[in-house]
Design an enzyme around this catalytic site. Structure first.
Site, PDB file in Angstrom:
ATOM      1  N   LYS A  86      43.105  72.288 -24.849  1.00 22.95           N
ATOM      2  CA  LYS A  86      42.938  71.093 -24.012  1.00 22.95           C
ATOM      3  C   LYS A  86      41.478  70.673 -23.905  1.00 22.95           C
ATOM      4  O   LYS A  86      41.183  69.495 -23.735  1.00 22.95           O
ATOM      5  CB  LYS A  86      43.532  71.332 -22.634  1.00 22.95           C
ATOM      6  N   GLU A 141      46.623  63.170 -14.854  1.00 20.30           N
ATOM      7  CA  GLU A 141      47.836  63.789 -14.342  1.00 20.30           C
ATOM      8  C   GLU A 141      47.809  65.255 -14.736  1.00 20.30           C
ATOM      9  O   GLU A 141      47.182  65.615 -15.726  1.00 20.30           O
ATOM     10  CB  GLU A 141      49.063  63.121 -14.984  1.00 20.30           C
ATOM     11  N   SER A 168      47.545  78.343 -29.159  1.00 20.66           N
ATOM     12  CA  SER A 168      46.975  77.186 -28.459  1.00 20.66           C
ATOM     13  C   SER A 168      46.213  77.571 -27.198  1.00 20.66           C
ATOM     14  O   SER A 168      45.314  76.844 -26.776  1.00 20.66           O
ATOM     15  CB  SER A 168      48.081  76.183 -28.106  1.00 20.66           C
TER      16      SER A 168
HETATM   17  C1  LIG Z   1      49.293  72.248 -22.333  1.00 23.83           C
HETATM   18  C2  LIG Z   1      49.534  73.325 -23.319  1.00 23.83           C
HETATM   19  C3  LIG Z   1      50.447  73.169 -24.397  1.00 23.83           C
HETATM   20  C4  LIG Z   1      51.325  71.960 -24.568  1.00 23.83           C
HETATM   21  O1  LIG Z   1      50.662  70.774 -24.837  1.00 23.83           O
HETATM   22  P1  LIG Z   1      50.634  70.086 -26.280  1.00 23.83           P
HETATM   23  O2  LIG Z   1      50.102  68.731 -25.974  1.00 23.83           O
HETATM   24  O3  LIG Z   1      52.014  70.058 -26.827  1.00 23.83           O
HETATM   25  O4  LIG Z   1      49.720  70.883 -27.137  1.00 23.83           O
HETATM   26  C5  LIG Z   1      50.553  74.198 -25.316  1.00 23.83           C
HETATM   27  N1  LIG Z   1      49.840  75.342 -25.198  1.00 23.83           N
HETATM   28  C6  LIG Z   1      48.969  75.532 -24.176  1.00 23.83           C
HETATM   29  C7  LIG Z   1      48.217  76.808 -24.101  1.00 23.83           C
HETATM   30  C8  LIG Z   1      48.785  74.537 -23.204  1.00 23.83           C
HETATM   31  O5  LIG Z   1      47.931  74.755 -22.199  1.00 23.83           O
END
Ligand SMILES: *Cc1c(COP(=O)(O)O)cnc(C)c1O
Length: 410
Positions: free
Chosen positions: A86, A108, A377
Site C-alpha cells: 500500500k 476510506e 503483499s
Molecule cells: C490491502 C491489502 C491487500 C488487498 O488489496 P489489493 O488492492 O487487492 O492489493 C492485499 N494484501 C495486503 C497485505 C493488504 O494490506
C-alpha cells in the site's frame, strides 16, 4: 465519459457532475507526471529512501524441497514501510498531490491498513488528513485507529448502513464533493472511477518491474507462473504488469474463497459465478450483489480481501484469458500460513497467504526446472488476533487476552 478509462466494457467514471472538473484535474496531473521523465525516478528515489525499495526476491528453498515440484520465489512487499505494498500507492499519490498544490487528503479504510498508510504519507508531506472508517471497523480495528490518530489524522467513524468499508467510501465521496478545491481523495486500490484504476496500477507496477528484473538476475530466466492475491486488485495489477507482455508467463489472481465458493460466504468475484456486472462506487465491474443491485455481505478471514467489487482492469484481463482466477478457502489459507512460517520463517499477511495457498496446490504438479513467483503483499503482524483465534491451540495466549480484557474493564 467516452471510451477513456474503459477496459473493454469495464471501468468508466460514474461520478456526480460536480466532481467532473476535479477528476479532470487529477487526470491532467497524472498525465503530466507520466510524461515528465524526472517523475518516475523521483518516485523510485522516494521509495528507496523511505520504504526500503527495491524489496528483495527471496528463494523459498525449504518450501521448494517440501513440495518437490517447481522452484518457489517470493517477492517481499511485506518489507515496505507500514508493512505492505500500500505504501507504493499512497506515496505515489502524495507526489501527485504536491504537483496539484493541494493541502488536504482524505481516504476510506476498511481494516485500517490503507488509512495508516495514508496518514503516514500525510505526515511525511505535511498534509491535513481525514480518514473515513465504518463504525463497526473502528471498533474492531482499534490498533490501526490508534496509530492513524497518533500520526496526526482525524478518523471519522461512519454510522450509515452496515457501518463498514462501502459506507466509508460513500462518506469519503461526500467529503470530496464538498472540499474538492483543496482536497485529494487517496483511493486505496485499483478500483473506483477513472483515472484511479490506472493511477494505482501505475504506482504499483514498481512491484512487477522490479520482480521481473530480479528473478531474471537470479535465475537467468522468467517465471512460469506468477501468483498474487486479489482484494481490489492493486498488488496483483502491480505484480502482473511486469509480465503482461511475456506470453510464456501464466498469471494467477487468487481471491478469497472464505468458507467455500459454494457456501455464499466468500469474496470471489472473478473466480465464482456469484458476481454480476453492475455499476457502483463510480465504476463498472463484477460485484457481489443481489438481484436488486444491493451489495451482498462478503466474507474472508483476510479483511483486505473482503470487498464486493474488483478492479475493472482485472475483469478485462480475465475476459482476455490473460489472467486465471482462483479462490482459496480460509482453512487452506491458515494451513499455507502455518507451513510458510515453519518452513521459511516468513509471516505473510492473511491476504498474501491466499496467493501462497494456491501456489502450494500447483507447485507439486510442476517440474523442478520450472519457476513460480509469489507476491507476499504484506506482513502478518497485524493478523495476530485472527491467527491466534484460527490456530486456537495456545492456552497461554488465551490467558493473556483474558488478562488484558480484565485490565481494560478495570
Ligand atoms: C490491502 C491489502 C491487500 C488487498 O488489496 P489489493 O488492492 O487487492 O492489493 C492485499 N494484501 C495486503 C497485505 C493488504 O494490506
Amino acid at each position: 465519459m467516452s471510451t477513456a478509462g474503459y477496459y473493454s466494457q469495464y471501468g468508466g467514471a460514474f461520478i456526480p457532475e460536480i466532481l467532473v472538473a476535479t477528476i479532470q484535474e487529477l487526470e491532467r496531473a497524472f498525465a503530466d507526471a507520466q510524461a515528465d521523465p524526472a517523475f518516475w525516478p523521483e518516485f523510485r528515489q522516494l521509495m528507496a529512501s523511505y520504504s526500503g525499495r527495491p524489496t528483495p526476491v527471496t528463494f523459498a528453498g525449504n518450501l521448494t524441497q517440501h513440495f518437490g515440484g517447481a522452484q518457489i520465489y517470493i517477492k517481499r512487499e511485506d518489507l515496505n514501510h507500514t508493512g505492505a505494498h500500500k505504501a507504493n500507492n499512497v506515496m505515489g499519490q502524495g507526489l501527485l498531490v504536491q504537483r496539484m498544490g493541494k493541502k488536504r487528503v482524505i481516504a476510506e479504510t476498511g481494516a485500517g491498513q490503507h488509512g495508516v498508510a495514508t496518514a503516514t504519507m500525510a505526515a511525511k508531506f505535511g498534509l491535513d488528513c481525514t480518514i473515513y472508517m465504518g463504525a463497526v471497523d473502528v471498533a474492531r480495528q482499534r490498533p490501526n485507529v490508534f496509530w492513524m490518530e497518533r500520526l496526526g489524522a482525524t478518523v471519522v467513524p461512519v454510522t450509515d448502513g452496515s457501518q463498514t468499508l462501502k459506507d466509508a467510501i460513500n462518506e469519503a465521496m461526500r467529503d470530496w464533493v464538498t472540499n474538492m478545491d483543496d482536497t485529494h481523495y487517496v483511493l486505496g486500490t485499483a478500483c473506483g472511477p477513472h483515472p484511479f484504476p490506472a493511477i494505482v496500477s501505475y504506482f504499483q507496477s514498481i512491484i512487477g518491474t522490479e520482480a521481473r528484473q530480479q528473478l531474471h538476475d537470479i535465475t537467468g530466466r522468467l517465471p512460469d507462473r506468477v501468483y498474487a492475491c486479489v482484494g481490489g486488485g492493486s498488488n496483483a495489477m502491480g505484480m502482473f504488469s511486469g509480465f503482461l507482455d511475456d506470453a510464456g508467463v501464466e498469471l494467477i489472481g487468487v481471491e478469497a474463497g472464505g468458507e467455500g465458493v459454494d457456501t455464499g460466504r466468500h469474496a470471489a468475484r472473478l473466480a465464482s459465478t456469484d458476481a454480476s456486472l453492475g455499476v457502483a462506487q463510480g465504476y463498472k465491474t463484477y460485484f457481489l450483489q443481489d438481484e436488486d443491485g444491493q451489495m451482498r455481505e462478503t466474507h474472508s478471514v483476510a479483511a483486505g480481501l473482503d470487498y464486493v467489487g474488483v478492479s475493472p482492469i482485472l475483469a478485462h484481463h480475465k475476459d482476455q484469458g490473460r489472467v486465471r482466477f482462483e479462490a482459496t478457502t480460509d482453512d487452506e489459507v491458515i494451513e499455507a500460513l502455518r507451513l510458510t512460517m515453519q518452513k521459511e520463517g516468513l509471516i505473510p499477511a492473511l491476504e498474501s497467504a491466499h496467493a501462497f495457498a494456491q501456489a502450494f496446490k500447483e507447485a507439486p504438479t510442476l517440474s523442478p526446472d520450472q519457476i513460480i513467483l509469489i507476491n507476499q503483499s504484506g506482513r502478518g503482524d497485524k493478523d495476530i488476533f485472527t491467527v491466534a483465534d484460527a490456530f486456537n491451540d495456545d492456552p497461554a495466549w488465551q490467558a493473556f487476552i483474558q488478562n488484558k480484557a480484565e485490565q481494560y474493564r478495570a
